[in-house]
Enzyme design. Structure first.
Site, PDB file in Angstrom:
ATOM      1  N   MET A  49     -14.246  -2.116  11.244  1.00 46.14           N
ATOM      2  CA  MET A  49     -15.065  -0.924  11.012  1.00 46.14           C
ATOM      3  C   MET A  49     -16.415  -1.557  10.217  1.00 46.14           C
ATOM      4  O   MET A  49     -16.138  -2.758   9.737  1.00 46.14           O
ATOM      5  CB  MET A  49     -14.760  -0.040  10.051  1.00 46.14           C
ATOM      6  N   HIS A  70     -12.724  -3.857   7.704  1.00 41.03           N
ATOM      7  CA  HIS A  70     -11.284  -4.156   7.743  1.00 41.03           C
ATOM      8  C   HIS A  70     -11.020  -6.078   7.282  1.00 41.03           C
ATOM      9  O   HIS A  70     -12.204  -6.513   6.755  1.00 41.03           O
ATOM     10  CB  HIS A  70     -10.300  -3.820   8.734  1.00 41.03           C
ATOM     11  N   TYR A  84       0.792  -1.268   0.127  1.00 44.27           N
ATOM     12  CA  TYR A  84       0.050  -0.108   0.103  1.00 44.27           C
ATOM     13  C   TYR A  84       0.970   1.207   0.201  1.00 44.27           C
ATOM     14  O   TYR A  84       1.486   1.496   1.001  1.00 44.27           O
ATOM     15  CB  TYR A  84      -0.876   0.049   1.159  1.00 44.27           C
ATOM     16  N   HIS A  95      -2.775   0.412  -4.075  1.00 43.98           N
ATOM     17  CA  HIS A  95      -2.502  -1.033  -3.514  1.00 43.98           C
ATOM     18  C   HIS A  95      -2.000  -1.740  -4.722  1.00 43.98           C
ATOM     19  O   HIS A  95      -2.523  -1.949  -5.884  1.00 43.98           O
ATOM     20  CB  HIS A  95      -4.083  -1.677  -3.176  1.00 43.98           C
ATOM     21  N   HIS A 142      -5.997  -1.780  -6.648  1.00 38.57           N
ATOM     22  CA  HIS A 142      -7.151  -0.572  -6.566  1.00 38.57           C
ATOM     23  C   HIS A 142      -6.202   0.752  -5.915  1.00 38.57           C
ATOM     24  O   HIS A 142      -5.128   0.524  -5.258  1.00 38.57           O
ATOM     25  CB  HIS A 142      -8.039  -0.970  -5.240  1.00 38.57           C
ATOM     26  N   HIS A 164     -17.333  -0.525   3.419  1.00 46.11           N
ATOM     27  CA  HIS A 164     -15.899  -0.449   4.094  1.00 46.11           C
ATOM     28  C   HIS A 164     -15.822  -1.307   5.466  1.00 46.11           C
ATOM     29  O   HIS A 164     -16.601  -1.333   6.259  1.00 46.11           O
ATOM     30  CB  HIS A 164     -15.375   0.805   4.302  1.00 46.11           C
TER      31      HIS A 164
END
Length: 609
Positions: A482, A409, A225, A328, A258, A407
């Site tokens: 999250m 994790h 990342y 990413h 991404h 979203h």
């Protein structure tokens, strides 16, 4: 076409079917080699493997509830495999195969068992349309319904689809000789079902801004990342972003997985220049305040268009001069020395549209009071945007949600946001039953959702922590969790965050109950923080069930926040959970209305083609 006799053994049926189909494939390949350029062009494309040897193209018929798929291989060798499974697992996968036994070629529907061993499906649901070899490579065109009502087959729905792919290196006598684990297939994620809405035309005065990585060397590791701070021109006036798209360095299409562009907090006058790993300890702390999503793209995504009468404002008063680009890189082949300047190209206009578009956060507050016990296969957490908040913050005509970005994790498995009106679910805003944190893009909705004052938005996330020995608490860290839906809407309001969490006082009652049940003593000393309290418990089925019950029945604290991060006026503590008295039912698939007459293969007569 006639149905084969049911008196025949399945082995005989399968052999006859495949032998006949082998002849068909040979005829098709020969004829399409001669046909040359008659191959249809399908609108959606995604590279499957990092080496660029395999690509998938497809089209959608919502009227017929069918997908048309085309596999391209630079060199098919002895066959191709494409599969779908819940999260890219090799077990319980729905497969379509092209293979040869050294003499003839075969095409068929297959599946893998819990050990990854392959079997030919009794119900053949993939229909071969076309096979041809050209100077560009080998093309295989086929179709399949969204749902086949075959328990062995994957149901293709909106949301992430995990694809398995492989090229067969040697002949095989039958698919039963295949073990997927020995094939070592790759995994790719894609949205197969897309909205049919045509994209609006761009204005004539369109301008572009490229937010790109600064010619970096992609690290020779599987996952990277990369974060880069981009500074906007000084005194940039207010503009509207009306479209954005990926700008991927040629040759890196299968490695750039991404990308996202975030706007930094306008309260930060200076953001240090940084270009490096997002996980580096050298990353400036201020980069954590660059979290306002402007654009998000993932492999296979099309350009993102705003509605014709709205645009996302950037520049001008109240905005930041700093953007954070996050790329990413997925580099499983450990390619070294590859340079990259990929990023996102923003298309904007100074001629402002009728409406400012906004982004609102729905779901759960990032707080450790929301936690998932260890060893859970299917634990649910739910966040609310309550009727009181929408009544307070939304205009009389409400807002129109046209896109969303889900979203979680690493433990997240599924996310769903539903609109509730009068206690009844009336629309699903967005749902992904096979969600992956590695495939997060902003998704255009099939139809806009009108949220009115007094409506409720319920966001529910499903988690799996079977590989964890400690509880997973809510928070910003990648090993924390999250549950968020960033919805894109217009007209923009001051409501930027509409999220909830369990009332902390009721959570303390849970800790007290479980502690007494497990033989602990009440302590009058200073109370440890919530993370320590969660970690100190002995987690078993009972404590997990009690926590789940607490989350699904206890009052909540609401964060009904303005763009200034201040709460709207009102009392937001110990709010009653919104009631949902009825849930939407999924429409029936065609196969559920007319069940297949037989689960056996059918003989294909060559004179039909």
């Amino acid at each position: 076409m006639r149905v084969l006799s049911k008196d025949l053994r399945l082995q005989d049926v399968t052999l006859m079917y495949l032998t006949t189909l082998a002849t068909l494939v040979v005829i098709l390949v020969a004829s399409y080699q001669a046909a040359g350029s008659s191959r249809p062009q399908l609108p959606y494309h995604v590279p499957l493997d990092p080496g660029g040897q395999l690509q998938l193209s497809w089209n959608i018929s919502y009227e017929r509830q069918e997908l048309y798929l085309e596999l391209w291989a630079r060199e098919p060798r002895h066959g191709l495999l494409l599969g779908m499974s819940d999260r890219g697992e090799l077990r319980d996968a729905d497969l379509v195969l092209l293979w040869d036994d050294g003499t003839k070629s075969y095409f068929g529907d297959a599946w893998s068992d819990s050990q990854g061993l392959v079997s030919v499906d009794e119900q053949q649901d993939y229909q071969l349309i076309d096979a041809q070899r050209t100077s560009e490579g080998f093309f295989l065109l086929f179709k399949r319904p969204f749902s086949t009502c075959d328990p062995r087959d994957y149901i293709i729905e909106e949301g992430t689809v995990h694809l398995l792919y492989a090229i067969l290196d040697k002949p095989i006598q039958s698919p039963q000789k295949l073990n997927l684990s020995l094939l070592n297939p790759g995994v790719q994620r894609v949205l197969l079902l897309r909205p049919e809405t045509p994209s609006p035309p761009l204005p004539r005065d369109i301008r572009t801004l490229d937010v790109l990585a600064p010619d970096i060397t992609i690290p020779a590791q599987e996952t990277t990342y990369w974060c880069h701070i981009y500074q906007l021109p000084p005194d940039l006036p207010k503009n509207h972003i009306v479209m954005y798209e990926a700008a991927v360095t040629p040759g890196n299409e299968a490695i750039v997985h991404h990308m996202e562009v975030f706007e930094c907090s306008p309260n930060m006058d200076v953001i240090p220049q940084y270009s490096g790993s997002c996980d580096s300890k050298m990353k400036p702390r201020k980069l954590n305040f660059c979290r306002h999503v402007l654009a998000a793209w993932a492999l296979g995504a099309e350009p993102f268009y705003y509605p014709a009468d709205a645009g996302l404002p950037f520049g001008g008063e109240g905005s930041s001069r700093f953007l954070r680009l996050e790329v990413h890189y997925h580099n499983p082949l450990l390619v070294s020395g590859r340079r990259d300047s990929s990023g996102i190209r923003l298309h904007y206009t100074p001629n402002l549209r009728k409406y400012d578009a906004g982004i609102m956060e729905l779901g759960l507050v990032y707080t450790p009071v929301m936690a998932i016990p260890p060893q859970q296969s299917n634990f649910l957490l739910t966040g609310y945007c309550t009727a009181k908040c929408t009544q307070t913050a939304l205009p009389p005509g409400g807002i129109f949600i046209f896109a969303s970005q889900l979203h979680t994790h690493l433990a997240g498995r599924a996310v769903r946001t539903a609109l509730v009106r009068g206690g009844r679910e009336v629309e699903v805003v967005q749902e992904d039953k096979h969600f992956s944190t590695h495939y997060q893009i902003i998704r255009i909705l099939k139809k806009m959702v009108n949220v009115l004052p007094g409506d409720v938005l319920v966001t529910r996330c499903r988690y799996n922590t079977e590989d964890r020995s400690k509880p997973t608490v809510g928070g910003f860290g990648i090993m924390e969790e999250m549950c968020v839906n960033y919805v894109h809407y217009y007209p923009r309001t001051q409501l930027e965050l509409c999220k909830s969490h369990v009332d902390p006082g009721y959570l303390q009652k849970f800790f007290s109950l479980i502690s007494r049940f497990q033989g602990g003593d009440e302590c009058s000393c200073a109370r440890p923080d919530v993370v320590e309290q969660f970690s100190s418990l002995r987690w078993d089925a009972f404590s997990g069930q009690v926590l789940n019950s607490l989350y699904s029945t206890s009052p909540i604290s609401m964060h009904c926040n303005q763009s200034t991060a201040e709460l709207f006026p009102g009392d937001w503590e110990r709010q009653k959970l919104p009631e949902v008295t009825s849930h939407l039912q999924r429409p029936l698939f065609p196969c559920e209305r007319v069940r297949p007459q037989t689960s056996n293969p059918t003989e294909v007569q060559s004179d039909l083609f």
